[in-house]
Design a protein around this motif. Structure first.
Motif, PDB file in Angstrom:
ATOM      1  N   GLY A   1      31.709  52.873  50.973  1.00 34.38           N
ATOM      2  CA  GLY A   1      32.621  53.897  50.439  1.00 34.38           C
ATOM      3  C   GLY A   1      34.077  53.510  50.564  1.00 34.38           C
ATOM      4  O   GLY A   1      34.963  54.376  50.570  1.00 34.38           O
ATOM      5  N   LEU A   2      34.349  52.226  50.637  1.00 31.91           N
ATOM      6  CA  LEU A   2      35.725  51.787  50.901  1.00 31.91           C
ATOM      7  C   LEU A   2      36.431  51.220  49.659  1.00 31.91           C
ATOM      8  O   LEU A   2      37.420  50.496  49.804  1.00 31.91           O
ATOM      9  CB  LEU A   2      35.718  50.731  52.012  1.00 31.91           C
ATOM     10  N   THR A   3      35.905  51.491  48.487  1.00 33.97           N
ATOM     11  CA  THR A   3      36.593  50.998  47.284  1.00 33.97           C
ATOM     12  C   THR A   3      36.700  52.125  46.254  1.00 33.97           C
ATOM     13  O   THR A   3      35.966  53.110  46.322  1.00 33.97           O
ATOM     14  CB  THR A   3      35.834  49.831  46.620  1.00 33.97           C
TER      15      THR A   3
ATOM     16  N   LEU B   1      45.074  47.841  48.720  1.00 34.89           N
ATOM     17  CA  LEU B   1      45.218  46.562  48.030  1.00 34.89           C
ATOM     18  C   LEU B   1      44.103  46.339  47.004  1.00 34.89           C
ATOM     19  O   LEU B   1      43.004  46.864  47.127  1.00 34.89           O
ATOM     20  CB  LEU B   1      45.239  45.424  49.050  1.00 34.89           C
ATOM     21  N   VAL B   2      44.433  45.549  45.992  1.00 35.76           N
ATOM     22  CA  VAL B   2      43.461  45.234  44.942  1.00 35.76           C
ATOM     23  C   VAL B   2      42.462  44.207  45.480  1.00 35.76           C
ATOM     24  O   VAL B   2      42.846  43.204  46.079  1.00 35.76           O
ATOM     25  CB  VAL B   2      44.176  44.664  43.689  1.00 35.76           C
ATOM     26  N   LEU B   3      41.175  44.498  45.262  1.00 41.66           N
ATOM     27  CA  LEU B   3      40.108  43.566  45.657  1.00 41.66           C
ATOM     28  C   LEU B   3      39.616  42.755  44.465  1.00 41.66           C
ATOM     29  O   LEU B   3      39.281  41.594  44.592  1.00 41.66           O
ATOM     30  CB  LEU B   3      38.935  44.350  46.243  1.00 41.66           C
TER      31      LEU B   3
ATOM     32  N   GLY C   1      41.705  43.806  37.172  1.00 36.49           N
ATOM     33  CA  GLY C   1      41.162  44.412  35.957  1.00 36.49           C
ATOM     34  C   GLY C   1      40.441  43.407  35.072  1.00 36.49           C
ATOM     35  O   GLY C   1      39.534  43.766  34.324  1.00 36.49           O
ATOM     36  N   ASP C   2      40.821  42.141  35.164  1.00 37.56           N
ATOM     37  CA  ASP C   2      40.145  41.117  34.357  1.00 37.56           C
ATOM     38  C   ASP C   2      38.902  40.564  35.058  1.00 37.56           C
ATOM     39  O   ASP C   2      38.300  39.596  34.587  1.00 37.56           O
ATOM     40  CB  ASP C   2      41.126  39.973  34.021  1.00 37.56           C
ATOM     41  N   GLY C   3      38.521  41.179  36.176  1.00 31.87           N
ATOM     42  CA  GLY C   3      37.283  40.798  36.853  1.00 31.87           C
ATOM     43  C   GLY C   3      37.447  39.697  37.886  1.00 31.87           C
ATOM     44  O   GLY C   3      36.517  39.383  38.628  1.00 31.87           O
ATOM     45  N   ILE C   4      38.639  39.102  37.963  1.00 33.95           N
ATOM     46  CA  ILE C   4      38.861  38.007  38.927  1.00 33.95           C
ATOM     47  C   ILE C   4      39.075  38.608  40.323  1.00 33.95           C
ATOM     48  O   ILE C   4      39.874  39.529  40.482  1.00 33.95           O
ATOM     49  CB  ILE C   4      40.131  37.192  38.539  1.00 33.95           C
ATOM     50  N   PRO C   5      38.367  38.093  41.330  1.00 32.02           N
ATOM     51  CA  PRO C   5      38.618  38.602  42.685  1.00 32.02           C
ATOM     52  C   PRO C   5      40.051  38.297  43.118  1.00 32.02           C
ATOM     53  O   PRO C   5      40.594  37.237  42.800  1.00 32.02           O
ATOM     54  CB  PRO C   5      37.605  37.857  43.558  1.00 32.02           C
ATOM     55  N   ALA C   6      40.639  39.228  43.834  1.00 25.90           N
ATOM     56  CA  ALA C   6      42.056  39.103  44.194  1.00 25.90           C
ATOM     57  C   ALA C   6      42.237  38.150  45.379  1.00 25.90           C
ATOM     58  O   ALA C   6      41.374  38.048  46.253  1.00 25.90           O
ATOM     59  CB  ALA C   6      42.614  40.476  44.540  1.00 25.90           C
TER      60      ALA C   6
END
Ligand code: GLU
Length: 316
Positions: free
Chosen positions: A104-106, A180-182, A185-190
């Motif tokens: 539940g962390l995202t 923070l972003v994980l 939007g383009d599917g690439i992991p951050a």
């Protein structure tokens, strides 16, 4: 702390390791080479393995990796095992995101860069942090955004505003975590996710890198604790700046190893130059290792004028 599902990650080897993790976006310049040399000195000076990882999920320039590896080897920087590539590890990042999501962390975030910037710079908004616009969207609101075709990034639902780390050169350092972003939007992991997963799974327990990354470090350390991963020890080293006080860049002149050789410098000359900037003396990596003492490193940036190669290294 939220309990995380167990993950069958490969266990890292027993001995610790340091690493250098360039992005293959172009040739390494003297600032990059200096940081790489320091990472190697820190690792080898403490009997650690040294791992080379190519952060190739973004900004890949054909041929850059080969030239980067060639330059590092020419300087006398050696590494253990195969060169690792983030592009081979997408499944590992997905697994980590999956574990956070199960806990539940995202949450999905549909904000554009512009919206985030506007909200973050609003007079009473939080400074620079994600303002949490999409954190509490209702399922109907989320559906509406999906239907409008907005690509969703995936963010961490952070349970605290900041986190403290300890750095070898900066001491205790507290900085914002925010949501923070994980996954972009383009599917690439951050980056903040990949670096945490990679360092832990490769047994990296010492992270030496430029101090421009210090502000991201509390986020990464917090993420590591949420994933049940060890937090490495950190040393954020001063950058090399140009005479205008900006981070050194290739447009500043003859700043790559190839440029310096073209100007008549030998590799030994370049190592000696980097050594001088660090208050060390010697013209080979191996020689610098003798008596290397992190406690005596300069704490201020190295200001470099590539045209005259005037060096005004800061004092310890
Ligand atoms: N690949 C990142 C960069 O070149 C560095 C990652 C790190 O050292 O954590 O900026």
């Amino acid at each position: 702390m939220t309990a995380m599902p167990t993950d069958p990650a490969p266990s890292p080897p027993a001995a610790g390791a340091g690493r250098y993790a360039p992005s293959p976006s172009g040739d390494l310049h003297l600032g990059n080479l200096r940081t790489a040399l320091l990472a190697w000195l820190f690792a080898r000076g403490t009997g650690r393995r040294f791992v080379l990882r190519i952060d190739d999920l973004d900004r890949v320039r054909p041929g850059a990796e080969e030239r980067q590896l060639g330059d590092l080897a020419a300087l006398g920087i050696d590494w253990d095992g195969p060169v690792l590539h983030q592009s081979d590890r997408l499944g590992r990042y997905d697994a980590a995101v999956g574990r956070l999501t199960e806990a539940g962390l995202t949450y999905e975030c549909f904000c554009t860069r512009r919206e985030i910037h506007q909200a973050a710079t609003a007079p009473h908004g939080p400074q620079g942090a994600y303002p949490g616009t999409c954190r509490e969207l209702t399922p109907a609101e989320r559906d509406a955004r999906r239907a409008a075709g907005r690509p969703a990034a995936l963010r961490l639902r952070a349970a605290r505003p900041d986190f403290e780390i300890t750095d070898r050169l900066h001491g205790r350092y507290r900085g914002p975590v925010d949501d923070l972003v994980l996954r972009r939007g383009d599917g690439i992991p951050a980056y903040n996710l990949t670096v945490v997963v990679d360092d832990a799974e490769h047994g990296i327990d010492q992270v030496v890198r430029g101090d421009d990354l210090l502000p991201s470090t509390p986020r990464q350390a917090y993420l590591a604790t949420l994933l049940g991963l060890p937090v490495p020890e950190y040393a954020h080293v001063p950058l090399v700046l140009n005479t205008a006080g900006q981070r050194l860049a290739k447009r500043d002149g003859a700043v790559t190893l190839a440029d310096r050789r073209h100007h008549g410098d030998s590799v030994r000359d370049v190592v000696a130059l980097l050594a001088t900037s660090l208050g060390l003396s010697g013209d080979s990596a191996e020689e610098l290792l003798t008596g290397f003492d992190p406690g005596r490193l300069p704490r201020t940036p190295w200001i470099l004028d590539p045209d005259s190669l005037v060096c005004t290294a800061g004092g310890p």
